[in-house]
Design a protein around this motif. Structure first.
Motif, PDB file in Angstrom:
ATOM      1  N   ARG A   1      12.958  13.579   2.912  1.00 41.98           N
ATOM      2  CA  ARG A   1      14.134  12.707   2.859  1.00 41.98           C
ATOM      3  C   ARG A   1      15.312  13.423   2.200  1.00 41.98           C
ATOM      4  O   ARG A   1      16.458  13.262   2.620  1.00 41.98           O
ATOM      5  CB  ARG A   1      13.810  11.426   2.089  1.00 41.98           C
ATOM      6  CG  ARG A   1      12.834  10.506   2.811  1.00 41.98           C
ATOM      7  CD  ARG A   1      12.747   9.169   2.101  1.00 41.98           C
ATOM      8  NE  ARG A   1      11.679   8.340   2.630  1.00 41.98           N
ATOM      9  CZ  ARG A   1      11.548   7.042   2.396  1.00 41.98           C
ATOM     10  NH1 ARG A   1      12.437   6.429   1.624  1.00 41.98           N
ATOM     11  NH2 ARG A   1      10.547   6.350   2.913  1.00 41.98           N
TER      12      ARG A   1
ATOM     13  N   MET B   1       9.702   2.865  -3.947  1.00 48.48           N
ATOM     14  CA  MET B   1      11.123   2.543  -4.039  1.00 48.48           C
ATOM     15  C   MET B   1      11.303   1.034  -4.088  1.00 48.48           C
ATOM     16  O   MET B   1      10.451   0.277  -3.644  1.00 48.48           O
ATOM     17  CB  MET B   1      11.870   3.128  -2.831  1.00 48.48           C
ATOM     18  CG  MET B   1      11.719   4.628  -2.690  1.00 48.48           C
ATOM     19  SD  MET B   1      12.280   5.246  -1.075  1.00 48.48           S
ATOM     20  CE  MET B   1      14.018   4.797  -1.148  1.00 48.48           C
ATOM     21  N   ILE B   2      12.449   0.587  -4.613  1.00 49.15           N
ATOM     22  CA  ILE B   2      12.732  -0.838  -4.681  1.00 49.15           C
ATOM     23  C   ILE B   2      12.724  -1.455  -3.281  1.00 49.15           C
ATOM     24  O   ILE B   2      12.371  -2.621  -3.101  1.00 49.15           O
ATOM     25  CB  ILE B   2      14.085  -1.093  -5.385  1.00 49.15           C
ATOM     26  CG1 ILE B   2      14.282  -2.576  -5.687  1.00 49.15           C
ATOM     27  CG2 ILE B   2      15.237  -0.537  -4.568  1.00 49.15           C
ATOM     28  CD1 ILE B   2      13.436  -3.121  -6.785  1.00 49.15           C
ATOM     29  N   GLU B   3      13.077  -0.649  -2.270  1.00 45.41           N
ATOM     30  CA  GLU B   3      13.044  -1.139  -0.892  1.00 45.41           C
ATOM     31  C   GLU B   3      11.623  -1.481  -0.434  1.00 45.41           C
ATOM     32  O   GLU B   3      11.440  -2.192   0.550  1.00 45.41           O
ATOM     33  CB  GLU B   3      13.654  -0.103   0.057  1.00 45.41           C
ATOM     34  CG  GLU B   3      15.156   0.071  -0.092  1.00 45.41           C
ATOM     35  CD  GLU B   3      15.557   0.954  -1.261  1.00 45.41           C
ATOM     36  OE1 GLU B   3      16.775   1.104  -1.496  1.00 45.41           O
ATOM     37  OE2 GLU B   3      14.661   1.483  -1.955  1.00 45.41           O
ATOM     38  N   ASP B   4      10.609  -0.954  -1.151  1.00 45.07           N
ATOM     39  CA  ASP B   4       9.209  -1.230  -0.841  1.00 45.07           C
ATOM     40  C   ASP B   4       8.695  -2.462  -1.569  1.00 45.07           C
ATOM     41  O   ASP B   4       7.480  -2.654  -1.676  1.00 45.07           O
ATOM     42  CB  ASP B   4       8.331  -0.027  -1.236  1.00 45.07           C
ATOM     43  CG  ASP B   4       8.728   1.255  -0.538  1.00 45.07           C
ATOM     44  OD1 ASP B   4       9.071   1.194   0.654  1.00 45.07           O
ATOM     45  OD2 ASP B   4       8.690   2.317  -1.194  1.00 45.07           O
ATOM     46  N   LEU B   5       9.594  -3.309  -2.053  1.00 52.95           N
ATOM     47  CA  LEU B   5       9.188  -4.394  -2.945  1.00 52.95           C
ATOM     48  C   LEU B   5       8.143  -5.318  -2.325  1.00 52.95           C
ATOM     49  O   LEU B   5       7.219  -5.763  -3.004  1.00 52.95           O
ATOM     50  CB  LEU B   5      10.421  -5.201  -3.369  1.00 52.95           C
ATOM     51  CG  LEU B   5      10.237  -6.175  -4.527  1.00 52.95           C
ATOM     52  CD1 LEU B   5       9.691  -5.458  -5.759  1.00 52.95           C
ATOM     53  CD2 LEU B   5      11.550  -6.878  -4.867  1.00 52.95           C
TER      54      LEU B   5
ATOM     55  N   TYR C   1      22.530  -0.382  -8.019  1.00 51.24           N
ATOM     56  CA  TYR C   1      22.312  -0.916  -6.678  1.00 51.24           C
ATOM     57  C   TYR C   1      23.515  -1.748  -6.248  1.00 51.24           C
ATOM     58  O   TYR C   1      24.205  -2.347  -7.078  1.00 51.24           O
ATOM     59  CB  TYR C   1      21.069  -1.815  -6.639  1.00 51.24           C
ATOM     60  CG  TYR C   1      19.779  -1.133  -6.994  1.00 51.24           C
ATOM     61  CD1 TYR C   1      19.155  -0.269  -6.091  1.00 51.24           C
ATOM     62  CD2 TYR C   1      19.159  -1.359  -8.224  1.00 51.24           C
ATOM     63  CE1 TYR C   1      17.960   0.344  -6.407  1.00 51.24           C
ATOM     64  CE2 TYR C   1      17.960  -0.750  -8.543  1.00 51.24           C
ATOM     65  CZ  TYR C   1      17.364   0.098  -7.630  1.00 51.24           C
ATOM     66  OH  TYR C   1      16.178   0.706  -7.958  1.00 51.24           O
TER      67      TYR C   1
ATOM     68  N   ARG D   1      22.716  -6.351  -2.032  1.00 52.44           N
ATOM     69  CA  ARG D   1      21.456  -5.794  -1.528  1.00 52.44           C
ATOM     70  C   ARG D   1      20.306  -6.053  -2.479  1.00 52.44           C
ATOM     71  O   ARG D   1      19.233  -6.508  -2.072  1.00 52.44           O
ATOM     72  CB  ARG D   1      21.622  -4.293  -1.308  1.00 52.44           C
ATOM     73  CG  ARG D   1      20.421  -3.623  -0.678  1.00 52.44           C
ATOM     74  CD  ARG D   1      20.682  -2.139  -0.507  1.00 52.44           C
ATOM     75  NE  ARG D   1      19.567  -1.468   0.130  1.00 52.44           N
ATOM     76  CZ  ARG D   1      19.447  -0.156   0.245  1.00 52.44           C
ATOM     77  NH1 ARG D   1      20.404   0.625  -0.233  1.00 52.44           N
ATOM     78  NH2 ARG D   1      18.403   0.396   0.827  1.00 52.44           N
ATOM     79  N   ILE D   2      20.499  -5.784  -3.777  1.00 56.12           N
ATOM     80  CA  ILE D   2      19.395  -5.925  -4.726  1.00 56.12           C
ATOM     81  C   ILE D   2      19.044  -7.392  -4.955  1.00 56.12           C
ATOM     82  O   ILE D   2      17.870  -7.765  -4.969  1.00 56.12           O
ATOM     83  CB  ILE D   2      19.705  -5.209  -6.068  1.00 56.12           C
ATOM     84  CG1 ILE D   2      18.499  -5.251  -6.994  1.00 56.12           C
ATOM     85  CG2 ILE D   2      20.924  -5.782  -6.765  1.00 56.12           C
ATOM     86  CD1 ILE D   2      17.294  -4.527  -6.481  1.00 56.12           C
TER      87      ILE D   2
ATOM     88  N   LEU E   1      17.263  -8.811  -1.939  1.00 55.04           N
ATOM     89  CA  LEU E   1      15.888  -8.329  -1.899  1.00 55.04           C
ATOM     90  C   LEU E   1      15.008  -9.068  -2.905  1.00 55.04           C
ATOM     91  O   LEU E   1      13.872  -9.456  -2.604  1.00 55.04           O
ATOM     92  CB  LEU E   1      15.885  -6.830  -2.195  1.00 55.04           C
ATOM     93  CG  LEU E   1      14.567  -6.079  -2.063  1.00 55.04           C
ATOM     94  CD1 LEU E   1      14.088  -6.066  -0.622  1.00 55.04           C
ATOM     95  CD2 LEU E   1      14.720  -4.643  -2.570  1.00 55.04           C
TER      96      LEU E   1
ATOM     97  N   ASN F   1      11.720 -11.707  -2.353  1.00 54.79           N
ATOM     98  CA  ASN F   1      10.379 -11.275  -2.752  1.00 54.79           C
ATOM     99  C   ASN F   1       9.859 -11.863  -4.058  1.00 54.79           C
ATOM    100  O   ASN F   1       8.652 -11.781  -4.321  1.00 54.79           O
ATOM    101  CB  ASN F   1      10.350  -9.750  -2.847  1.00 54.79           C
ATOM    102  CG  ASN F   1      10.393  -9.090  -1.493  1.00 54.79           C
ATOM    103  OD1 ASN F   1       9.400  -9.039  -0.779  1.00 54.79           O
ATOM    104  ND2 ASN F   1      11.563  -8.593  -1.099  1.00 54.79           N
TER     105      ASN F   1
END
Length: 323
Positions: free
Chosen positions: A15, A133-137, A160, A164-165, A168, A172
């Motif tokens: 990445r 990553m936070i995107e994998d929450l 962030y 977006r944060i 998310l 979740n």
């Protein structure tokens, strides 16, 4: 102690290569690998980088109140855990409870997760580190026990995009979870020139410059060929102007890095765009929380009001403006 890895160092390096090819260096790559973790821990403890120290002291002075909100039979989950110092403060204060929480330190850096686990090895709590990553929450939360005191500490929340944060997290977290986070604040939304200068001075330190440039230096670029620049500028948002750092690395002479078994070349004058940090007033933080359906349970300020620690909870219905 266990560790779950949703992201490997090989995936992160690929990445990084892909981003550098596009002249981009997102901040998550600053923390990975042994050198990245070591550089962050050095910067985090630097006398010139006062934000982290002041936020830790704010937590320490209010921890007895905060542990009252750790759910029974639940977890302490912390994303962007760093060295785990702040989480140790919370866990140690929670030991007087008959029901200490499960502990899940999470970071994109496998080395920092190891450091966080090592920092609490003497505490009688069950511990499971997670690399992701936070995107994998959505995937991360499958591995912890709910309800949770979910933490984003060390001013990490401000790194962030707020929509977006919070979007998310709203998606979740459960209503039974508690969200704890902190922010380094501007005194108001119309920052004075002195306040802007103070923030820029903190982030323009030589230590921070080397921390931001290390992925390039570590991959073979000459440090003297890299010029670091950071400015705190207003950007428009739905709630009015908010301040955000703009970071760049400018290549001063032709140079290259060796990554992923290939050479990535840069020419003099090339600009690499990096991540950012938002600087909010407290009223702006509260506005974003309201927009995304989070209610403030309790807030803690330091003496001069430059830092805040917030306990919040997802409300039963999200404000329609956050849709």
């Amino acid at each position: 102690m266990k560790k779950i890895e949703l992201l490997s160092e090989e995936q992160l390096q690929q990445r990084l290569c892909d981003n550098l090819t596009k002249h981009e260096l997102p901040d998550l790559f600053l923390y990975v690998g042994e050198e990245g973790a070591s550089n962050w821990l050095t910067l985090d403890s630097s006398d010139k980088f006062t934000v982290a120290r002041k936020l830790t002291e704010l937590l320490r002075s209010n921890v007895s109140r905060i542990v009252e909100f750790i759910p029974g039979h639940g977890s302490l989950v912390s994303v962007g855990v760093g060295n785990g110092e702040k989480e140790r403060i919370i866990l140690k204060a929670s030991l007087s409870s008959n029901d200490p929480p499960f502990y899940y330190p999470i970071d994109v850096s496998s080395q920092l997760v190891d450091t966080a686990l090592e920092s609490v090895k003497d505490l009688p709590v069950e511990k499971t580190g997670m690399v992701g990553m936070i995107e994998d929450l959505a995937l991360l939360r499958e591995n912890w026990i709910s309800p949770a005191l979910f933490c984003i500490l060390g001013n990490t929340f401000c790194n962030y995009d707020p929509d977006r944060i919070l979007g998310l997290l709203h998606e979740n977290l459960f209503e039974s979870d508690i969200f704890l986070f902190d922010c380094h604040l501007l005194t108001d939304s119309d920052a004075s020139s002195q306040e802007i200068e103070d923030v820029e001075d903190i982030y323009r330190s030589e230590e921070n410059k080397m921390f931001n440039a290390h992925p390039l230096i570590n991959a073979g670029m000459t440090a003297e060929n890299i010029e670091f620049d950071l400015r705190l500028l207003p950007v428009e948002s739905e709630i009015g102007a908010i301040y955000r750092t703009h970071k760049t690395l400018t290549i001063k002479r032709n140079d290259s890095v060796d990554l992923c078994s290939k050479k990535i070349s840069f020419e003099a004058g090339d600009v690499i765009h990096m991540g950012f940090t938002y600087k909010y007033s407290f009223e702006q933080v509260a506005s974003y929380l309201e927009k995304w359906g989070f209610g403030i349970i309790e807030q803690f300020f330091d003496v001069d009001g430059s830092n805040v620690l917030l306990l919040t909870r997802k409300l039963s219905e999200k404000n329609n403006s956050g849709e």
